[in-house]
Write a protein that holds these residues in place. Structure first.
Motif, PDB file in Angstrom:
ATOM      1  N   UNK A   1       0.815  -1.215   0.000  1.00 52.30           N
ATOM      2  CA  UNK A   1       0.000   0.000   0.000  1.00 52.30           C
ATOM      3  C   UNK A   1       0.855   1.274   0.000  1.00 52.30           C
ATOM      4  N   UNK A   2       1.847   1.312  -0.855  1.00 53.22           N
ATOM      5  CA  UNK A   2       2.702   2.498  -0.968  1.00 53.22           C
ATOM      6  C   UNK A   2       2.059   3.430  -1.991  1.00 53.22           C
ATOM      7  N   UNK A   3       1.302   4.410  -1.497  1.00 53.47           N
ATOM      8  CA  UNK A   3       0.585   5.330  -2.381  1.00 53.47           C
ATOM      9  C   UNK A   3       1.569   6.104  -3.252  1.00 53.47           C
ATOM     10  N   UNK A   4       1.313   6.116  -4.556  1.00 55.18           N
ATOM     11  CA  UNK A   4       2.142   6.822  -5.545  1.00 55.18           C
ATOM     12  C   UNK A   4       3.566   6.280  -5.596  1.00 55.18           C
ATOM     13  N   UNK A   5       3.762   5.073  -5.090  1.00 57.90           N
ATOM     14  CA  UNK A   5       5.103   4.515  -5.056  1.00 57.90           C
ATOM     15  C   UNK A   5       5.702   4.294  -6.425  1.00 57.90           C
ATOM     16  N   UNK A   6       4.864   4.063  -7.445  1.00 62.33           N
ATOM     17  CA  UNK A   6       5.377   3.789  -8.788  1.00 62.33           C
ATOM     18  C   UNK A   6       5.835   5.046  -9.514  1.00 62.33           C
TER      19      UNK A   6
ATOM     20  N   UNK B   1       2.306  -1.213  -9.220  1.00 58.52           N
ATOM     21  CA  UNK B   1       1.077  -0.495  -8.833  1.00 58.52           C
ATOM     22  C   UNK B   1      -0.167  -1.358  -8.976  1.00 58.52           C
ATOM     23  N   UNK B   2      -1.096  -1.171  -8.044  1.00 58.73           N
ATOM     24  CA  UNK B   2      -2.391  -1.850  -8.083  1.00 58.73           C
ATOM     25  C   UNK B   2      -3.478  -0.814  -7.828  1.00 58.73           C
TER      26      UNK B   2
ATOM     27  N   UNK C   1     -10.923   2.994  -4.321  1.00 59.85           N
ATOM     28  CA  UNK C   1     -11.306   4.372  -4.645  1.00 59.85           C
ATOM     29  C   UNK C   1     -10.679   4.855  -5.940  1.00 59.85           C
ATOM     30  N   UNK C   2     -10.108   3.931  -6.720  1.00 63.09           N
ATOM     31  CA  UNK C   2      -9.471   4.217  -8.015  1.00 63.09           C
ATOM     32  C   UNK C   2      -8.110   4.872  -7.888  1.00 63.09           C
ATOM     33  N   UNK C   3      -7.569   4.977  -6.680  1.00 71.18           N
ATOM     34  CA  UNK C   3      -6.196   5.463  -6.531  1.00 71.18           C
ATOM     35  C   UNK C   3      -5.239   4.308  -6.752  1.00 71.18           C
ATOM     36  N   UNK C   4      -3.958   4.633  -6.938  1.00 71.99           N
ATOM     37  CA  UNK C   4      -2.945   3.619  -7.209  1.00 71.99           C
ATOM     38  C   UNK C   4      -1.968   3.525  -6.047  1.00 71.99           C
TER      39      UNK C   4
END
Length: 377
Positions: free
Chosen positions: A155-160, A197-198, A202-205
């Protein structure tokens, strides 16, 4: 401290509200989702946030920011939540900035870039399905003049797309202990670092990040070796009160949409808002959201004052707001009836964002338990 905004804070709210509503409203989220945007947010909107000064709210003036506090950051986050605006503001401009301010070297390098909107920083903290920061197991072993990091993060938001990751690793002690944790600043181009990324509900990555012997030098340490719990705790509390502020926007917008629907939808020849049972439910929801708003403002004020009571206040705010926002979106969907479950209406999108924000930095149950423990129970 009074539980209302100062004149300057009210001015910021009056500036942020129309700007975000015009620049990145709910249809902006829909466009990114429907086009399967690989970034997950608009870099153009991020640059506009920087031009407005939003990305530098917590950055000291000496490093190109506004030098304001968590109350002001919460004002912007509430408007982000109200419009479901996809943005790295919470993770980069709030949580990451809080950690980077504890390091003179890394702060001098990264804080001006964040304030200018030139950098995205991701948080590589979580390692399991639920928020358990004391359970960090990713290893950091001594290697030459630095460290070698090995393990995985979830769950690393915006990690990519991040320019740098703040990675929590264990340099000593056993899993479950807060001693022996160290924070590292890991650049995106580090060898043996990968991010997959997954798509979240809520459609965030968010990314599954793997560090397979990633080498960093000693300058990458944020804070002290084995003493990273202090900056990590500050980072987490900043993220928690920020997430709670965004949830206020989500819950508030859901409440507004529901009340508007009650005023226009007719059934049995009457506006459904005239039915007393629905009026009672709407009034109860309004009261719950107002209590949540007070807890968030109080927690942010205490953080800004470096008050020792801030830790407890933040836990109260995240727990209370989590439950109030969940009630807002659930009641919204129910009082919309069958159409509340369709994609045509925005209310379902607010429910999905609530589910994501509830989990970020710990859900209501996690923080209710923290409240009990901090009170000696």
């Amino acid at each position: 401290m009074p539980l209302y905004h100062t004149d300057d804070q009210a001015m910021l709210r009056d500036t942020a509200r129309p700007f975000i509503a015009d620049t990145a409203p709910v249809r902006h989220l829909r466009q990114l989702r429907d086009s399967r945007d690989p970034t997950g947010f608009s870099r153009d909107v991020w640059k506009q946030f920087a031009e407005m000064g939003f990305t530098g709210i917590l950055v000291p003036e000496a490093q190109g920011g506004l030098g304001l506090g968590h109350v002001e950051a919460g004002i912007v986050l509430e408007e982000i939540g109200r419009n479901l605006t996809p943005s790295p503001f919470l993770t980069t401009a709030v949580a990451a900035v809080t950690a980077l301010k504890t390091s003179a070297t890394l702060g001098a390098e990264w804080l001006p870039r964040i304030a200018r909107g030139d950098a995205i920083v991701a948080l590589a903290i979580e390692e399991s399905a639920k928020h358990r920061p004391d359970r960090i197991a990713l290893k950091a072993e001594r290697s030459g003049n630095g460290f070698k990091l090995s393990g995985t993060k979830q769950f690393v938001l915006h990690g990519h797309v991040a320019d740098m990751l703040i990675v929590a690793a264990r340099t000593a002690g056993a899993v479950g202990e807060t001693d022996g944790i160290t924070l590292f600043a890991v650049p995106k181009n580090a060898a043996n670092l990968s991010a997959d990324p997954v798509l979240l509900v809520d459609s965030s990555l968010a990314s599954h990040v793997t560090l397979d012997g990633v080498e960093v030098d000693a300058d990458a340490v944020i804070g002290e070796v084995d003493g990273g719990w202090g900056p990590l705790a500050s980072l987490l509390d900043a993220g928690r009160v920020g997430a709670a502020a965004e949830m206020l926007g989500v819950g508030g917008a859901a409440l507004d949409a529901t009340v508007d629907y009650l005023k226009t939808r007719k059934q049995f020849g009457r506006l459904i808002g005239e039915f007393q049972a629905l009026q009672h439910r709407a009034a109860h929801l309004y009261g719950e959201m107002e209590v949540a708003r007070a807890t968030v403002l109080k927690a942010a004020q205490l953080l800004d004052a470096d008050d020792p009571r801030a830790e407890l206040a933040v836990a109260v705010a995240k727990a209370k707001t989590g439950r109030a926002c969940a009630l807002a979106v659930q009641e919204g969907v129910q009082m919309h009836g069958g159409i509340g479950m369709t994609d045509e209406y925005d209310i379902g999108l607010y429910m999905k964002r609530d589910r994501a924000l509830e989990e970020f930095f710990g859900d209501a149950r996690y923080h209710a338990d923290r409240v009990a423990r901090l009170n000696g129970y």
